[in-house]
Design a protein around this motif. Structure first.
Motif, PDB file in Angstrom:
ATOM      1  N   GLU A 107       7.388   2.471  -6.589  1.00 45.22           N
ATOM      2  CA  GLU A 107       7.462   2.045  -5.189  1.00 45.22           C
ATOM      3  C   GLU A 107       7.781   3.224  -4.273  1.00 45.22           C
ATOM      4  O   GLU A 107       8.430   4.184  -4.705  1.00 45.22           O
ATOM      5  CB  GLU A 107       8.577   1.000  -5.029  1.00 45.22           C
ATOM      6  CG  GLU A 107       8.076  -0.412  -4.933  1.00 45.22           C
ATOM      7  CD  GLU A 107       7.435  -0.752  -3.586  1.00 45.22           C
ATOM      8  OE1 GLU A 107       6.654   0.070  -3.049  1.00 45.22           O
ATOM      9  OE2 GLU A 107       7.694  -1.844  -3.087  1.00 45.22           O
ATOM     10  N   ASP A 108       7.330   3.139  -3.039  1.00 46.64           N
ATOM     11  CA  ASP A 108       7.655   4.195  -2.082  1.00 46.64           C
ATOM     12  C   ASP A 108       9.096   4.090  -1.581  1.00 46.64           C
ATOM     13  O   ASP A 108       9.799   5.082  -1.487  1.00 46.64           O
ATOM     14  CB  ASP A 108       6.668   4.184  -0.896  1.00 46.64           C
ATOM     15  CG  ASP A 108       6.575   2.821  -0.221  1.00 46.64           C
ATOM     16  OD1 ASP A 108       6.995   1.818  -0.827  1.00 46.64           O
ATOM     17  OD2 ASP A 108       6.081   2.753   0.920  1.00 46.64           O
ATOM     18  N   ILE A 109       9.511   2.854  -1.260  1.00 48.92           N
ATOM     19  CA  ILE A 109      10.855   2.712  -0.672  1.00 48.92           C
ATOM     20  C   ILE A 109      11.494   1.386  -1.072  1.00 48.92           C
ATOM     21  O   ILE A 109      10.800   0.374  -1.180  1.00 48.92           O
ATOM     22  CB  ILE A 109      10.774   2.849   0.877  1.00 48.92           C
ATOM     23  CG1 ILE A 109      12.171   2.880   1.513  1.00 48.92           C
ATOM     24  CG2 ILE A 109       9.927   1.779   1.511  1.00 48.92           C
ATOM     25  CD1 ILE A 109      12.188   3.380   2.963  1.00 48.92           C
ATOM     26  N   ARG A 111       9.161 -10.171   9.277  1.00 51.89           N
ATOM     27  CA  ARG A 111       8.631  -9.363   8.188  1.00 51.89           C
ATOM     28  C   ARG A 111       9.752  -8.720   7.377  1.00 51.89           C
ATOM     29  O   ARG A 111       9.632  -8.495   6.191  1.00 51.89           O
ATOM     30  CB  ARG A 111       7.725  -8.301   8.803  1.00 51.89           C
ATOM     31  CG  ARG A 111       6.743  -7.715   7.845  1.00 51.89           C
ATOM     32  CD  ARG A 111       5.619  -7.075   8.616  1.00 51.89           C
ATOM     33  NE  ARG A 111       4.983  -6.086   7.768  1.00 51.89           N
ATOM     34  CZ  ARG A 111       5.396  -4.840   7.694  1.00 51.89           C
ATOM     35  NH1 ARG A 111       6.440  -4.452   8.391  1.00 51.89           N
ATOM     36  NH2 ARG A 111       4.758  -3.996   6.911  1.00 51.89           N
ATOM     37  N   ARG A 112      10.839  -8.415   8.045  1.00 52.16           N
ATOM     38  CA  ARG A 112      11.929  -7.715   7.368  1.00 52.16           C
ATOM     39  C   ARG A 112      13.005  -8.668   6.858  1.00 52.16           C
ATOM     40  O   ARG A 112      13.979  -8.230   6.277  1.00 52.16           O
ATOM     41  CB  ARG A 112      12.553  -6.686   8.312  1.00 52.16           C
ATOM     42  CG  ARG A 112      11.663  -5.501   8.518  1.00 52.16           C
ATOM     43  CD  ARG A 112      11.715  -4.587   7.306  1.00 52.16           C
ATOM     44  NE  ARG A 112      10.512  -3.788   7.232  1.00 52.16           N
ATOM     45  CZ  ARG A 112      10.030  -3.307   6.102  1.00 52.16           C
ATOM     46  NH1 ARG A 112      10.602  -3.567   4.959  1.00 52.16           N
ATOM     47  NH2 ARG A 112       8.947  -2.571   6.105  1.00 52.16           N
ATOM     48  N   ASP A 135      14.397  -0.963   0.405  1.00 54.19           N
ATOM     49  CA  ASP A 135      15.172  -1.160   1.621  1.00 54.19           C
ATOM     50  C   ASP A 135      16.180  -2.288   1.324  1.00 54.19           C
ATOM     51  O   ASP A 135      17.222  -2.036   0.723  1.00 54.19           O
ATOM     52  CB  ASP A 135      14.145  -1.534   2.706  1.00 54.19           C
ATOM     53  CG  ASP A 135      14.683  -1.521   4.107  1.00 54.19           C
ATOM     54  OD1 ASP A 135      15.791  -2.010   4.310  1.00 54.19           O
ATOM     55  OD2 ASP A 135      13.995  -1.050   5.027  1.00 54.19           O
ATOM     56  N   THR A 136      15.836  -3.518   1.651  1.00 51.04           N
ATOM     57  CA  THR A 136      16.743  -4.625   1.322  1.00 51.04           C
ATOM     58  C   THR A 136      16.784  -4.874  -0.193  1.00 51.04           C
ATOM     59  O   THR A 136      17.736  -5.446  -0.708  1.00 51.04           O
ATOM     60  CB  THR A 136      16.278  -5.936   1.991  1.00 51.04           C
ATOM     61  OG1 THR A 136      14.986  -6.284   1.485  1.00 51.04           O
ATOM     62  CG2 THR A 136      16.234  -5.800   3.501  1.00 51.04           C
ATOM     63  N   GLY A 137      15.740  -4.503  -0.880  1.00 53.43           N
ATOM     64  CA  GLY A 137      15.642  -4.741  -2.318  1.00 53.43           C
ATOM     65  C   GLY A 137      14.893  -6.018  -2.625  1.00 53.43           C
ATOM     66  O   GLY A 137      14.555  -6.315  -3.773  1.00 53.43           O
ATOM     67  N   ARG A 143       0.796  -1.196   0.000  1.00 52.46           N
ATOM     68  CA  ARG A 143       0.000   0.000   0.000  1.00 52.46           C
ATOM     69  C   ARG A 143       0.844   1.267   0.000  1.00 52.46           C
ATOM     70  O   ARG A 143       0.373   2.336  -0.344  1.00 52.46           O
ATOM     71  CB  ARG A 143      -0.892  -0.011   1.270  1.00 52.46           C
ATOM     72  CG  ARG A 143      -1.915  -1.141   1.249  1.00 52.46           C
ATOM     73  CD  ARG A 143      -2.503  -1.373   2.613  1.00 52.46           C
ATOM     74  NE  ARG A 143      -1.536  -2.186   3.389  1.00 52.46           N
ATOM     75  CZ  ARG A 143      -1.776  -2.597   4.615  1.00 52.46           C
ATOM     76  NH1 ARG A 143      -2.906  -2.265   5.219  1.00 52.46           N
ATOM     77  NH2 ARG A 143      -0.916  -3.331   5.259  1.00 52.46           N
ATOM     78  N   GLY A 144       2.076   1.131   0.455  1.00 53.59           N
ATOM     79  CA  GLY A 144       2.930   2.298   0.685  1.00 53.59           C
ATOM     80  C   GLY A 144       3.104   3.235  -0.498  1.00 53.59           C
ATOM     81  O   GLY A 144       3.265   4.435  -0.338  1.00 53.59           O
ATOM     82  N   ARG A 168      -0.080   7.291   7.264  1.00 50.99           N
ATOM     83  CA  ARG A 168       0.355   7.266   5.858  1.00 50.99           C
ATOM     84  C   ARG A 168      -0.030   8.571   5.176  1.00 50.99           C
ATOM     85  O   ARG A 168       0.475   8.910   4.121  1.00 50.99           O
ATOM     86  CB  ARG A 168      -0.342   6.123   5.108  1.00 50.99           C
ATOM     87  CG  ARG A 168       0.049   4.729   5.557  1.00 50.99           C
ATOM     88  CD  ARG A 168      -0.620   3.710   4.646  1.00 50.99           C
ATOM     89  NE  ARG A 168      -0.573   2.356   5.149  1.00 50.99           N
ATOM     90  CZ  ARG A 168       0.395   1.485   4.920  1.00 50.99           C
ATOM     91  NH1 ARG A 168       1.419   1.815   4.178  1.00 50.99           N
ATOM     92  NH2 ARG A 168       0.344   0.256   5.402  1.00 50.99           N
ATOM     93  N   THR A 228      11.772  -7.046  -2.046  1.00 50.81           N
ATOM     94  CA  THR A 228      10.428  -6.940  -2.637  1.00 50.81           C
ATOM     95  C   THR A 228      10.510  -6.632  -4.134  1.00 50.81           C
ATOM     96  O   THR A 228       9.946  -7.367  -4.955  1.00 50.81           O
ATOM     97  CB  THR A 228       9.621  -5.823  -1.927  1.00 50.81           C
ATOM     98  OG1 THR A 228       9.637  -6.077  -0.539  1.00 50.81           O
ATOM     99  CG2 THR A 228       8.197  -5.755  -2.437  1.00 50.81           C
TER     100      THR A 228
HETATM  101  C1  PRP Z   1       7.536  -1.630   2.168  1.00 47.26           C
HETATM  102  C2  PRP Z   1       7.683  -0.918   0.840  1.00 47.26           C
HETATM  103  C3  PRP Z   1       8.292  -1.952  -0.057  1.00 47.26           C
HETATM  104  C4  PRP Z   1       9.103  -2.810   0.901  1.00 47.26           C
HETATM  105  C5  PRP Z   1      10.547  -2.446   0.779  1.00 47.26           C
HETATM  106  O1  PRP Z   1       6.327  -2.287   2.180  1.00 47.26           O
HETATM  107  O2  PRP Z   1       6.456  -0.445   0.343  1.00 47.26           O
HETATM  108  O3  PRP Z   1       7.306  -2.723  -0.718  1.00 47.26           O
HETATM  109  O4  PRP Z   1       8.640  -2.533   2.221  1.00 47.26           O
HETATM  110  O5  PRP Z   1      11.354  -3.283   1.561  1.00 47.26           O
HETATM  111  P1  PRP Z   1      12.457  -4.242   0.954  1.00 47.26           P
HETATM  112  O6  PRP Z   1      13.251  -3.485  -0.055  1.00 47.26           O
HETATM  113  O7  PRP Z   1      13.288  -4.593   2.174  1.00 47.26           O
HETATM  114  O8  PRP Z   1      11.776  -5.439   0.370  1.00 47.26           O
HETATM  115  P2  PRP Z   1       5.629  -2.826   3.542  1.00 47.26           P
HETATM  116  O9  PRP Z   1       6.027  -4.265   3.733  1.00 47.26           O
HETATM  117  O10 PRP Z   1       5.942  -1.894   4.651  1.00 47.26           O
HETATM  118  O11 PRP Z   1       4.085  -2.825   3.183  1.00 47.26           O
HETATM  119  P3  PRP Z   1       3.091  -1.579   2.888  1.00 47.26           P
HETATM  120  O12 PRP Z   1       3.595  -0.940   1.616  1.00 47.26           O
HETATM  121  O13 PRP Z   1       1.749  -2.195   2.729  1.00 47.26           O
HETATM  122  O14 PRP Z   1       3.190  -0.625   4.047  1.00 47.26           O
END
Ligand code: PRP
Length: 196
Positions: free
Chosen positions: A105-107, A80-81, A109-111, A49-50, A171, A113
């Motif tokens: 995508e919003d962010i 989760r992470r 992080d690890t890459g 959703r982000g 959000r 997703t």
């Molecule tokens: C966040 C974000 C990415 C993911 C990035 O989603 O929107 O999809 O984490 O992390 P990564 O690079 O480590 O994979 P989140 O799981 O928080 O779900 P949301 O978007 O529904 O809040």
């Protein structure tokens, strides 16, 4: 069930990216995308959703015809992470074969997703597949992912606002903020409803 949710101002440590700066950068990204995809009718895909806030603002600045679509995923693994596999919980409505696809995508992080979503989309044979991300937490990267449009590189700090949540809330904030986690209390049900 109604919840007790702490006001974010009580634990706001810093506004990392203010609204004006966000909007200015998003307009720049949209201008770049509009130039690059001229005549290509791109399909912008947002992972729920982000990324929703970013997508909706980004497309308001686009000057070319385009379509949007959404997909939802769930990551599972030990935590989760942790890098684990992702499961598609809502698929696209659009067939992407032969389409110019831009993943929004919003962010990153690890890459994990984005890497897996790209794999999943690539199988469907789009004509092109690129990535547009608002926030790049580059220090946290575990899996290399291509980033074609990047809003901001950010430090390895927990962030919320502008699509990113604190346990599901806030959000809606128009800026990217950093919480002081020592002052944060996670949402909990009102005491009178706890027995329900
Ligand atoms: C966040 C974000 C990415 C993911 C990035 O989603 O929107 O999809 O984490 O992390 P990564 O690079 O480590 O994979 P989140 O799981 O928080 O779900 P949301 O978007 O529904 O809040």
């Amino acid at each position: 069930m109604s919840m007790q949710v702490q006001d974010y101002r009580e634990y706001l440590q810093e506004i990392l990216i203010p609204e004006e700066q966000l909007q200015q950068r998003i307009a720049e990204l949209a201008a770049e995308i509009s130039r690059d995809y001229e005549g290509k009718l791109p399909l912008l895909i947002c992972i729920l959703r982000g990324g929703v806030m970013f997508l909706t603002d980004l497309i308001r600045y686009l000057t070319i015809p385009h379509e949007i679509d959404f997909m939802a995923i769930e990551s599972y693994g030990q935590g989760r992470r942790d890098p684990g596999e992702i499961r598609l919980t809502m698929d696209l409505h659009t067939t992407i074969r032969g389409r110019h696809v831009l993943l929004v995508e919003d962010i990153i992080d690890t890459g994990n997703t984005v890497a897996q979503v790209l794999e999943l989309l690539q199988v469907r044979q789009p004509k092109s597949l690129k990535v547009c991300v608002l926030l790049d937490k580059v220090e946290r990267r575990q899996v290399e992912v291509p980033i074609h449009y990047r809003g901001f590189e950010i430090p390895n700090k927990f962030v919320f606002g502008y699509g990113l949540d604190m346990d599901g809330y806030w959000r809606n904030l128009p800026f990217i903020a950093v919480p002081d986690l020592s002052r944060y209390r996670p949402p909990k049900p009102f005491p009178s409803e706890e027995k329900d």
